[in-house]
Structure formats: structure tokens, C-alpha cells
Scaffold this active site. Structure first.
Site, PDB file in Angstrom:
ATOM      1  N   LEU A 174       0.860  -1.178   0.000  1.00  0.00           N
ATOM      2  CA  LEU A 174       0.000   0.000   0.000  1.00  0.00           C
ATOM      3  C   LEU A 174       0.898   1.230   0.000  1.00  0.00           C
ATOM      4  O   LEU A 174       1.994   1.201   0.563  1.00  0.00           O
ATOM      5  CB  LEU A 174      -0.896   0.031   1.247  1.00  0.00           C
ATOM      6  CG  LEU A 174      -1.982  -1.043   1.377  1.00  0.00           C
ATOM      7  CD1 LEU A 174      -2.704  -0.886   2.710  1.00  0.00           C
ATOM      8  CD2 LEU A 174      -2.979  -0.975   0.228  1.00  0.00           C
ATOM      9  N   ASP A 175       0.437   2.306  -0.621  1.00  0.00           N
ATOM     10  CA  ASP A 175       1.203   3.542  -0.612  1.00  0.00           C
ATOM     11  C   ASP A 175       1.398   4.043   0.816  1.00  0.00           C
ATOM     12  O   ASP A 175       0.601   3.753   1.712  1.00  0.00           O
ATOM     13  CB  ASP A 175       0.474   4.627  -1.412  1.00  0.00           C
ATOM     14  CG  ASP A 175       0.437   4.337  -2.901  1.00  0.00           C
ATOM     15  OD1 ASP A 175       1.196   3.471  -3.359  1.00  0.00           O
ATOM     16  OD2 ASP A 175      -0.373   4.988  -3.596  1.00  0.00           O
ATOM     17  N   ARG A 176       2.432   4.839   1.016  1.00  0.00           N
ATOM     18  CA  ARG A 176       2.737   5.396   2.328  1.00  0.00           C
ATOM     19  C   ARG A 176       1.506   6.058   2.971  1.00  0.00           C
ATOM     20  O   ARG A 176       1.221   5.867   4.161  1.00  0.00           O
ATOM     21  CB  ARG A 176       3.858   6.438   2.203  1.00  0.00           C
ATOM     22  CG  ARG A 176       4.173   7.179   3.502  1.00  0.00           C
ATOM     23  CD  ARG A 176       5.119   8.341   3.234  1.00  0.00           C
ATOM     24  NE  ARG A 176       6.410   7.863   2.763  1.00  0.00           N
ATOM     25  CZ  ARG A 176       7.416   7.518   3.575  1.00  0.00           C
ATOM     26  NH1 ARG A 176       7.263   7.607   4.895  1.00  0.00           N
ATOM     27  NH2 ARG A 176       8.562   7.099   3.083  1.00  0.00           N
ATOM     28  N   ARG A 201      -5.590   6.514  -7.747  1.00  0.00           N
ATOM     29  CA  ARG A 201      -5.304   7.951  -7.685  1.00  0.00           C
ATOM     30  C   ARG A 201      -5.293   8.576  -9.081  1.00  0.00           C
ATOM     31  O   ARG A 201      -5.859   9.652  -9.310  1.00  0.00           O
ATOM     32  CB  ARG A 201      -3.975   8.177  -6.964  1.00  0.00           C
ATOM     33  CG  ARG A 201      -4.010   7.683  -5.526  1.00  0.00           C
ATOM     34  CD  ARG A 201      -2.637   7.569  -4.900  1.00  0.00           C
ATOM     35  NE  ARG A 201      -1.994   8.878  -4.753  1.00  0.00           N
ATOM     36  CZ  ARG A 201      -0.818   9.041  -4.170  1.00  0.00           C
ATOM     37  NH1 ARG A 201      -0.139   8.000  -3.706  1.00  0.00           N
ATOM     38  NH2 ARG A 201      -0.293  10.252  -4.057  1.00  0.00           N
TER      39      ARG A 201
END
Length: 240
Positions: A74-76, A175
Site C-alpha cells: 500500500l502507498d505510504r 489515484r
């Protein structure tokens, strides 16, 4: 939100304590763990080092000789369901399920504006933006196939809460897709407008068909505090 505790094991590596990780453990069996990842921390150490969740995995052995490992990423700044394999065979099995698209994931996102329809499919191929931007992505007709299903859960003053289901697993897919359709995810510093808040993207549920002749393992992560505050501020209703 869990408090970050600086580890003495190495510089620029912050970890969660055993108690904090235990509080975030959503599911555990012989093959896998599912954590509720906090926003604002990377899942693994990057080339420049820094705080990362993986540095805490020694707290999650539960009697096994080795640390569990990431089955995906998962992204930060994305919170929610994060799957770990407890050993090599488990990681192989989970990796194949992810590769074959057999694991169903649903994200919640607060977006700016409102889609014209109540639900739909985004089918836009994605490619790298350019070599200097690392993993930043863009819509690219020559890129890899990328598909996202979406539906409206709630709408308020200038904001909408969406359920997003990625049918493919491209980097930054949700996104870029939301931004390309004209409703960027609130707080997205790359593809939208950062504004006064952080990225409002949460891995809400995951369903994993891990065992034959059994129903898929379904895990749900509650709405985190930073997203709850944004939902309430935007007049968006939700059930948790």
C-alpha cells in the site's frame, strides 16, 4: 492513529511497538496476517531508508522462526487492510492469488467533486510519467491495461465518498484514474490538490480465497481518524 516509536536497531527506522501492532491485527491464521496499516508510514524501507512498517514485523512471528513478509503493498499515505504471509509457502500462494486477480479489494476514497453517474467503470491504461519521477504514473494509450469499478456511497458539499474496486493492480491506479475523470482524491499531493488534509484513501475490505471448499476470508478495516474527520467536515454520511 498509532504512535510511532523510534527503534534503537538502526538510524531513521521507526517502528510500531508490539502492543500497537497487536491492536492493529485484524486477522490471523496459520498462513497469513492482515494488518490495519496506519497512514503516513511506508510499508518497507526505501533506498533512502526512513521509517517503515516492515521494521516492526519481528513482533508478529507468533512462535514462527522468521518474520512474516508483505504479500502486496500500500502507498505510504494509504491506510487499511495489508496482507502478510507468515512463511514462504504462504507467500507463494498469496502471491499467485494476487497475480491472478482472485483477491477482491475495495477502497474508500473521498474525492473532490462528483461523478456524473452513481456508478461505473474506469478503463484507462497507465504508464510511467517519466524516468525522473520514479513510480509516478499517467494515462497512456500504450501503457498497461487498468480498470477500476466505482460507486457513490455518500455525497456532501463539494465532496463525494466513493467505493473503488481495482480490477487490475497498477501503481497509483486509483489515484490516477480518479484524477483523470475529474474528481481527484482529496489530499493527493501528486495527482490532485494536497490542500490542508492528507490523502483520503483507505483499503476498506479485502476478500481472499485462501482455502479450498471454504468461503473467502473477508477482512474489514474501520475508517481511520483522519478520514473520519474529513467525512464529518464534508457532511458525508457513512457506516463503520
Amino acid at each position: 492513529m498509532a504512535r510511532l516509536v523510534v527503534s534503537l536497531a538502526g538510524p531513521q527506522e521507526a517502528t510500531l511497538s508490539e502492543a500497537e501492532l497487536s491492536a492493529r491485527l485484524l486477522y490471523r491464521d496459520a498462513l497469513m496476517l492482515v494488518l490495519d496499516k496506519p497512514a503516513g508510514i511506508a510499508v518497507h524501507k526505501g533506498p533512502k531508508g526512513g521509517e517503515n512498517l516492515e521494521a516492526s514485523f519481528h513482533h508478529l512471528r507468533f512462535g514462527l522462526p522468521r518474520n512474516p513478509a508483505l504479500a502486496h503493498r500500500l502507498d505510504r499515505d494509504t491506510s487499511g487492510c495489508l496482507v502478510l504471509g507468515r512463511h514462504h509457502k504462504a507467500l507463494e500462494k498469496l502471491g499467485l492469488l494476487f497475480k491472478q486477480g482472485k483477491i477482491d479489494k475495495t477502497y474508500w476514497a473521498i474525492v473532490e467533486g462528483r461523478p456524473e453517474e452513481d456508478q461505473g467503470l474506469i478503463d484507462l491504461p497507465l504508464g510511467r510519467l517519466d524516468e525522473s519521477r520514479g513510480w509516478w504514473m499517467k494515462v497512456d494509450p500504450k501503457g498497461q491495461t487498468a480498470q477500476t469499478e466505482w460507486r457513490i456511497l455518500s455525497e456532501g458539499s463539494g465532496l463525494t465518498l466513493l467505493a473503488l474496486t481495482p480490477l487490475t493492480g497498477r501503481t497509483h491506479q486509483l489515484r490516477v484514474h480518479c484524477a483523470a475523470r475529474g474528481w481527484p482524491i482529496l489530499g493527493d499531493p501528486i495527482y490532485g490538490n494536497r490542500g490542508p488534509t492528507q490523502l483520503q484513501l483507505h483499503a476498506r475490505t479485502i476478500e481472499i480465497p485462501l482455502y479450498k471448499n471454504k468461503e473467502p476470508v473477508r477482512v474489514e478495516a474501520r475508517v481511520p481518524g483522519h478520514m473520519r474527520a474529513a467525512l464529518e467536515a464534508g457532511g458525508l454520511t457513512f457506516e463503520d
